[in-house]
Design an enzyme around this catalytic site. Structure first.
Site, short mmCIF file in Angstrom:
data_model
loop_
_atom_site.label_atom_id
_atom_site.label_comp_id
_atom_site.label_asym_id
_atom_site.label_seq_id
_atom_site.Cartn_x
_atom_site.Cartn_y
_atom_site.Cartn_z
N LYS A 21 0.81 -1.22 0.00
CA LYS A 21 0.00 0.00 0.00
C LYS A 21 0.84 1.27 0.00
O LYS A 21 0.41 2.30 -0.51
CB LYS A 21 -0.95 0.00 1.20
CG LYS A 21 -0.29 -0.17 2.55
CD LYS A 21 -1.33 -0.34 3.64
CE LYS A 21 -0.66 -0.61 4.99
NZ LYS A 21 -1.65 -0.86 6.05
N ARG A 22 2.06 1.20 0.54
CA ARG A 22 2.89 2.40 0.57
C ARG A 22 3.49 2.73 -0.79
O ARG A 22 4.13 3.75 -0.98
CB ARG A 22 4.01 2.23 1.61
CG ARG A 22 3.51 2.28 3.05
CD ARG A 22 4.58 1.92 4.03
NE ARG A 22 5.75 2.79 3.92
CZ ARG A 22 6.93 2.51 4.46
NH1 ARG A 22 7.12 1.40 5.12
NH2 ARG A 22 7.94 3.35 4.32
N MET A 23 3.29 1.82 -1.77
CA MET A 23 3.75 2.09 -3.13
C MET A 23 2.81 3.04 -3.88
O MET A 23 3.07 3.37 -5.04
CB MET A 23 3.86 0.77 -3.90
CG MET A 23 5.00 -0.11 -3.47
SD MET A 23 6.60 0.59 -3.91
CE MET A 23 7.69 -0.73 -3.37
N GLU A 24 1.73 3.44 -3.20
CA GLU A 24 0.74 4.34 -3.82
C GLU A 24 0.21 3.74 -5.13
O GLU A 24 0.08 4.42 -6.15
CB GLU A 24 1.35 5.72 -4.06
CG GLU A 24 1.86 6.40 -2.79
CD GLU A 24 2.63 7.67 -3.10
OE1 GLU A 24 2.25 8.38 -4.04
OE2 GLU A 24 3.62 7.94 -2.39
N ASN A 242 9.75 -0.25 0.13
CA ASN A 242 8.41 -0.22 0.68
C ASN A 242 7.66 1.05 0.30
O ASN A 242 6.58 1.31 0.81
CB ASN A 242 8.47 -0.32 2.21
CG ASN A 242 8.71 -1.74 2.68
OD1 ASN A 242 8.02 -2.66 2.25
ND2 ASN A 242 9.69 -1.93 3.53
#
Length: 255
Positions: A21-24, A242
């Protein structure tokens, strides 16, 4: 020891159930592109060069249909129904393992640059020394520039003879231990029997309520079992992006 002997009865498990999810991005982390190929495809291409005796087991979860469609039906997939941590992910793979496996090599999908040389290095140490666990580690000269992304990795503590005595997570490390330059990027070879005898003992008494594979290291120490550690072939292999920023660091730092 030749490569055939090193790879005999080895079963690889790739943890590929995460969201990233932190990869946007809406993509599952396994399908995050690096140099035009998904993370997971990089790892599988490297494994294909080795001629392993059994197909890797890929643990999928988030958007598993997308991962299977992108990677292909020819692999063995295990479904982690809930995201309950890395220990739980490996538990999910147990019933999919080749019956003759004696060594379980656990890789993560966010290690796209893991090399053939490093895999052989870890497995050779594991086969020759026969510990409960062999860790692949990263030895950095410092935590400057792109290596700052490894600052919060666990530290490998050795005694005066060079024997591994423990892994200390960053949040639990003393100021002296934080200065240690050998860190844990979560690359593991396990003795099969020891792993399956102990993995169900993992507890989830932590803030995330998850079962962590790293807890097996302390478990082995507490049982007086041997734990070996060998540095990866190239420290860039330990960088696990991440975020989009860390992915860009990986792209720029890779050879």
């Amino acid at each position: 020891m030749n490569d055939k002997d090193i790879l005999q009865n080895v079963q690889v498990v790739i943890l590929a159930a995460g969201k990233g999810k932190r990869m946007e991005s809406d993509l599952p982390k396994a399908l995050t592109p690096l140099f035009g190929k998904p993370f997971l495809r990089h790892i599988l291409n490297t494994l294909s060069e080795l001629g392993l005796p059994a197909k890797p087991v890929i643990v999928v979860g988030h958007k598993k249909e997308e991962v299977i469609k992108a990677i292909g039906e020819e692999y063995s997939y295990a479904h982690q129904k809930e995201q309950l941590g890395t220990g739980h992910a490996v538990m999910s793979a147990k019933d999919h393992m080749h019956p003759e496996h004696e060594t379980v090599l656990v890789l993560s999908t966010d290690q796209p640059l893991i090399s053939r040389e490093t895999i052989l290095k870890i497995l050779e140490k594991h086969k020759s020394e026969k510990p409960a666990i062999t860790l692949g580690t990263v030895v950095v000269p410092d935590f400057d520039d792109w290596r700052s992304a490894m600052m919060h990795f666990g530290r490998i503590v050795r005694d005066s003879s060079g024997k591994v005595i423990k892994n200390v997570e960053w949040k639990d490390a003393t100021e002296e231990e934080k200065e240690i330059k050998e860190v844990n990027p979560a690359l593991y070879a396990f003795d099969r029997d020891w792993l399956w005898e102990n993995i169900n003992k993992l507890q989830n008494h932590n803030a995330q309520g998850e079962y962590y594979l790293t807890d097996l290291i302390k478990m082995a120490f507490d049982q007086g079992k041997s734990v070996e550690a060998v540095p990866v072939y190239d420290i860039i292999e330990g960088l696990q992006p991440n975020s989009k920023q860390e992915l860009e660091i990986l792209e720029n730092a890779a050879p």
